[in-house]
Every structure is written in C-alpha cells, then in structure tokens.
Design a protein around this motif. Structure first.
Motif, PDB file in Angstrom:
ATOM      1  N   MET A   1     -23.322 -22.266  13.741  1.00 21.94           N
ATOM      2  CA  MET A   1     -23.121 -21.510  12.538  1.00 21.94           C
ATOM      3  C   MET A   1     -24.470 -21.238  11.888  1.00 21.94           C
ATOM      4  SD  MET A   1     -20.948 -22.738   9.286  1.00 21.94           S
ATOM      5  CE  MET A   1     -20.265 -21.531   8.232  1.00 21.94           C
ATOM      6  N   ALA A   2     -24.814 -20.005  11.736  1.00 20.16           N
ATOM      7  CA  ALA A   2     -26.085 -19.613  11.135  1.00 20.16           C
ATOM      8  C   ALA A   2     -25.973 -19.637   9.614  1.00 20.16           C
ATOM      9  CB  ALA A   2     -26.480 -18.224  11.602  1.00 20.16           C
ATOM     10  N   THR A   3     -27.062 -20.049   8.980  1.00 16.87           N
ATOM     11  CA  THR A   3     -27.106 -20.068   7.525  1.00 16.87           C
ATOM     12  C   THR A   3     -28.087 -19.011   7.056  1.00 16.87           C
ATOM     13  OG1 THR A   3     -26.674 -22.431   7.536  1.00 16.87           O
ATOM     14  CG2 THR A   3     -27.576 -21.514   5.521  1.00 16.87           C
ATOM     15  N   ASP A   4     -27.690 -18.285   6.057  1.00 14.06           N
ATOM     16  CA  ASP A   4     -28.537 -17.247   5.477  1.00 14.06           C
ATOM     17  C   ASP A   4     -29.751 -17.915   4.823  1.00 14.06           C
ATOM     18  OD1 ASP A   4     -29.704 -15.185   4.078  1.00 14.06           O
ATOM     19  OD2 ASP A   4     -27.885 -14.613   2.993  1.00 14.06           O
ATOM     20  N   PRO A   5     -30.965 -17.543   5.201  1.00 13.89           N
ATOM     21  CA  PRO A   5     -32.171 -18.159   4.621  1.00 13.89           C
ATOM     22  C   PRO A   5     -32.236 -18.035   3.103  1.00 13.89           C
ATOM     23  CG  PRO A   5     -32.763 -16.841   6.523  1.00 13.89           C
ATOM     24  CD  PRO A   5     -31.302 -16.582   6.248  1.00 13.89           C
ATOM     25  N   SER A   6     -31.649 -17.005   2.544  1.00 16.02           N
ATOM     26  CA  SER A   6     -31.698 -16.853   1.092  1.00 16.02           C
ATOM     27  C   SER A   6     -30.898 -17.954   0.393  1.00 16.02           C
ATOM     28  CB  SER A   6     -31.183 -15.476   0.667  1.00 16.02           C
ATOM     29  OG  SER A   6     -29.799 -15.357   0.938  1.00 16.02           O
ATOM     30  N   GLU A   7     -29.887 -18.510   1.077  1.00 11.53           N
ATOM     31  CA  GLU A   7     -29.128 -19.617   0.504  1.00 11.53           C
ATOM     32  C   GLU A   7     -30.029 -20.850   0.351  1.00 11.53           C
ATOM     33  OE1 GLU A   7     -25.979 -19.485  -0.740  1.00 11.53           O
ATOM     34  OE2 GLU A   7     -26.199 -17.343  -0.316  1.00 11.53           O
ATOM     35  N   TYR A   8     -30.875 -21.066   1.317  1.00 14.22           N
ATOM     36  CA  TYR A   8     -31.831 -22.167   1.251  1.00 14.22           C
ATOM     37  C   TYR A   8     -32.765 -21.962   0.057  1.00 14.22           C
ATOM     38  CZ  TYR A   8     -35.740 -25.190   2.536  1.00 14.22           C
ATOM     39  OH  TYR A   8     -36.723 -26.140   2.520  1.00 14.22           O
ATOM     40  N   ASP A   9     -33.275 -20.749  -0.080  1.00  8.07           N
ATOM     41  CA  ASP A   9     -34.184 -20.454  -1.177  1.00  8.07           C
ATOM     42  C   ASP A   9     -33.519 -20.641  -2.534  1.00  8.07           C
ATOM     43  OD1 ASP A   9     -36.182 -19.848   0.633  1.00  8.07           O
ATOM     44  OD2 ASP A   9     -35.751 -17.693   0.613  1.00  8.07           O
ATOM     45  N   LYS A  10     -32.241 -20.352  -2.620  1.00  9.45           N
ATOM     46  CA  LYS A  10     -31.508 -20.533  -3.872  1.00  9.45           C
ATOM     47  C   LYS A  10     -31.262 -22.009  -4.159  1.00  9.45           C
ATOM     48  CE  LYS A  10     -28.903 -16.259  -3.345  1.00  9.45           C
ATOM     49  NZ  LYS A  10     -27.561 -15.718  -3.056  1.00  9.45           N
ATOM     50  N   ALA A  11     -31.003 -22.787  -3.113  1.00  8.33           N
ATOM     51  CA  ALA A  11     -30.637 -24.188  -3.291  1.00  8.33           C
ATOM     52  C   ALA A  11     -31.834 -25.094  -3.569  1.00  8.33           C
ATOM     53  CB  ALA A  11     -29.887 -24.695  -2.063  1.00  8.33           C
ATOM     54  N   MET A  12     -32.976 -24.784  -3.021  1.00 11.81           N
ATOM     55  CA  MET A  12     -34.124 -25.698  -3.113  1.00 11.81           C
ATOM     56  C   MET A  12     -34.552 -26.020  -4.541  1.00 11.81           C
ATOM     57  SD  MET A  12     -34.516 -27.099  -0.385  1.00 11.81           S
ATOM     58  CE  MET A  12     -35.806 -28.128  -1.010  1.00 11.81           C
ATOM     59  N   PRO A  13     -34.601 -25.070  -5.464  1.00 14.15           N
ATOM     60  CA  PRO A  13     -34.968 -25.452  -6.838  1.00 14.15           C
ATOM     61  C   PRO A  13     -33.961 -26.425  -7.463  1.00 14.15           C
ATOM     62  CG  PRO A  13     -35.207 -23.088  -6.544  1.00 14.15           C
ATOM     63  CD  PRO A  13     -34.523 -23.615  -5.316  1.00 14.15           C
ATOM     64  N   ILE A  14     -32.698 -26.271  -7.130  1.00 16.59           N
ATOM     65  CA  ILE A  14     -31.660 -27.161  -7.649  1.00 16.59           C
ATOM     66  C   ILE A  14     -31.847 -28.560  -7.073  1.00 16.59           C
ATOM     67  CG2 ILE A  14     -29.173 -27.594  -7.691  1.00 16.59           C
ATOM     68  CD1 ILE A  14     -28.878 -24.465  -7.543  1.00 16.59           C
ATOM     69  N   VAL A  15     -32.095 -28.631  -5.774  1.00 19.18           N
ATOM     70  CA  VAL A  15     -32.314 -29.920  -5.109  1.00 19.18           C
ATOM     71  C   VAL A  15     -33.575 -30.586  -5.660  1.00 19.18           C
ATOM     72  CG1 VAL A  15     -32.853 -31.017  -2.896  1.00 19.18           C
ATOM     73  CG2 VAL A  15     -31.078 -29.256  -3.018  1.00 19.18           C
ATOM     74  N   ALA A  16     -34.638 -29.823  -5.815  1.00 22.50           N
ATOM     75  CA  ALA A  16     -35.895 -30.377  -6.333  1.00 22.50           C
ATOM     76  C   ALA A  16     -35.717 -30.911  -7.750  1.00 22.50           C
ATOM     77  CB  ALA A  16     -36.990 -29.320  -6.294  1.00 22.50           C
ATOM     78  N   ALA A  17     -34.976 -30.211  -8.581  1.00 29.78           N
ATOM     79  CA  ALA A  17     -34.742 -30.666  -9.954  1.00 29.78           C
ATOM     80  C   ALA A  17     -33.934 -31.971  -9.959  1.00 29.78           C
ATOM     81  CB  ALA A  17     -34.019 -29.580 -10.747  1.00 29.78           C
ATOM     82  N   HIS A  18     -32.941 -32.054  -9.087  1.00 28.45           N
ATOM     83  CA  HIS A  18     -32.130 -33.266  -9.005  1.00 28.45           C
ATOM     84  C   HIS A  18     -32.979 -34.454  -8.522  1.00 28.45           C
ATOM     85  CE1 HIS A  18     -28.468 -35.578  -8.817  1.00 28.45           C
ATOM     86  NE2 HIS A  18     -28.742 -35.937  -7.575  1.00 28.45           N
ATOM     87  N   LEU A  19     -33.801 -34.229  -7.523  1.00 29.80           N
ATOM     88  CA  LEU A  19     -34.676 -35.301  -7.029  1.00 29.80           C
ATOM     89  C   LEU A  19     -35.667 -35.748  -8.097  1.00 29.80           C
ATOM     90  CD1 LEU A  19     -35.347 -34.111  -3.385  1.00 29.80           C
ATOM     91  CD2 LEU A  19     -33.914 -36.025  -4.127  1.00 29.80           C
ATOM     92  N   ALA A  20     -36.143 -34.837  -8.919  1.00 33.26           N
ATOM     93  CA  ALA A  20     -37.055 -35.200 -10.006  1.00 33.26           C
ATOM     94  C   ALA A  20     -36.350 -36.095 -11.021  1.00 33.26           C
ATOM     95  CB  ALA A  20     -37.602 -33.950 -10.682  1.00 33.26           C
ATOM     96  N   LYS A  21     -35.084 -35.817 -11.291  1.00 31.97           N
ATOM     97  CA  LYS A  21     -34.312 -36.663 -12.210  1.00 31.97           C
ATOM     98  C   LYS A  21     -34.156 -38.068 -11.635  1.00 31.97           C
ATOM     99  CE  LYS A  21     -31.529 -32.902 -14.106  1.00 31.97           C
ATOM    100  NZ  LYS A  21     -30.157 -32.381 -14.250  1.00 31.97           N
ATOM    101  N   ILE A  22     -33.864 -38.142 -10.348  1.00 33.73           N
ATOM    102  CA  ILE A  22     -33.721 -39.448  -9.701  1.00 33.73           C
ATOM    103  C   ILE A  22     -35.049 -40.201  -9.758  1.00 33.73           C
ATOM    104  CG2 ILE A  22     -33.298 -40.614  -7.492  1.00 33.73           C
ATOM    105  CD1 ILE A  22     -31.333 -38.268  -6.869  1.00 33.73           C
ATOM    106  N   GLU A  23     -36.124 -39.507  -9.472  1.00 40.20           N
ATOM    107  CA  GLU A  23     -37.445 -40.138  -9.507  1.00 40.20           C
ATOM    108  C   GLU A  23     -37.758 -40.688 -10.897  1.00 40.20           C
ATOM    109  OE1 GLU A  23     -42.150 -39.110  -8.697  1.00 40.20           O
ATOM    110  OE2 GLU A  23     -40.633 -37.672  -8.078  1.00 40.20           O
TER     111      GLU A  23
END
Length: 78
Positions: A1-23
């Motif tokens: 199953m291929a994933t649209d690269p733009s989905e990755y680009d949209k998700a990464m800021p959300i993931v990075a913000a969550h990881l910063a909160k955990i840190e």
C-alpha cells in the motif's frame, strides 16, 4: 500500500510537537524527581504528561522513562 508523501509532510509537524511535549514532561520530571522511588516518579511523570496534554504515550514507554529517572537519571537522552 503506497502512502502519499504529502500525508507524511502534514503529519510530521504534529508528531514533532507531540514529541516535544513528551520531552518537556520527562525533563521536568527528571529535574524534580531524579533518584526517587519508581512509583513516585511514575506518578509525577503521568501528571507532567497530563500537564503537557501529552497523555497518549504507550504505557511501557512511561514505565521505562519512570524506571530510568528513578534508577539512572543521568542516562536519559534528554
């Protein structure tokens, strides 16, 4: 199953913000509870994660951070 690269680009800021909160939660807990009993550290870490609005953390990860803050506070990466 291929994933649209733009989905990755949209998700990464959300993931990075969550990881910063955990840190921030882990760093704050380590600063205030390093070397204390595991149960005390775990309770403080859970509260710090709540304070950061970052409760969605795998329980085993919370356990491991709490163990390391309790037993090996200088060995954490943050």
């Amino acid at each position: 199953m291929a994933t649209d690269p733009s989905e990755y680009d949209k998700a990464m800021p959300i993931v990075a913000a969550h990881l910063a909160k955990i840190e921030r939660a882990v760093s704050r807990t380590r600063s205030s509870h390093a070397g204390q009993l595991y149960t005390t550290v775990r309770e403080a870490l859970v509260q710090a994660l709540r304070d950061e609005n970052a409760e969605r953390v795998v329980p085993q990860v919370v356990d491991e951070f709490a163990r390391r803050i309790s037993e090996e506070p200088d060995a954490l990466p943050f």
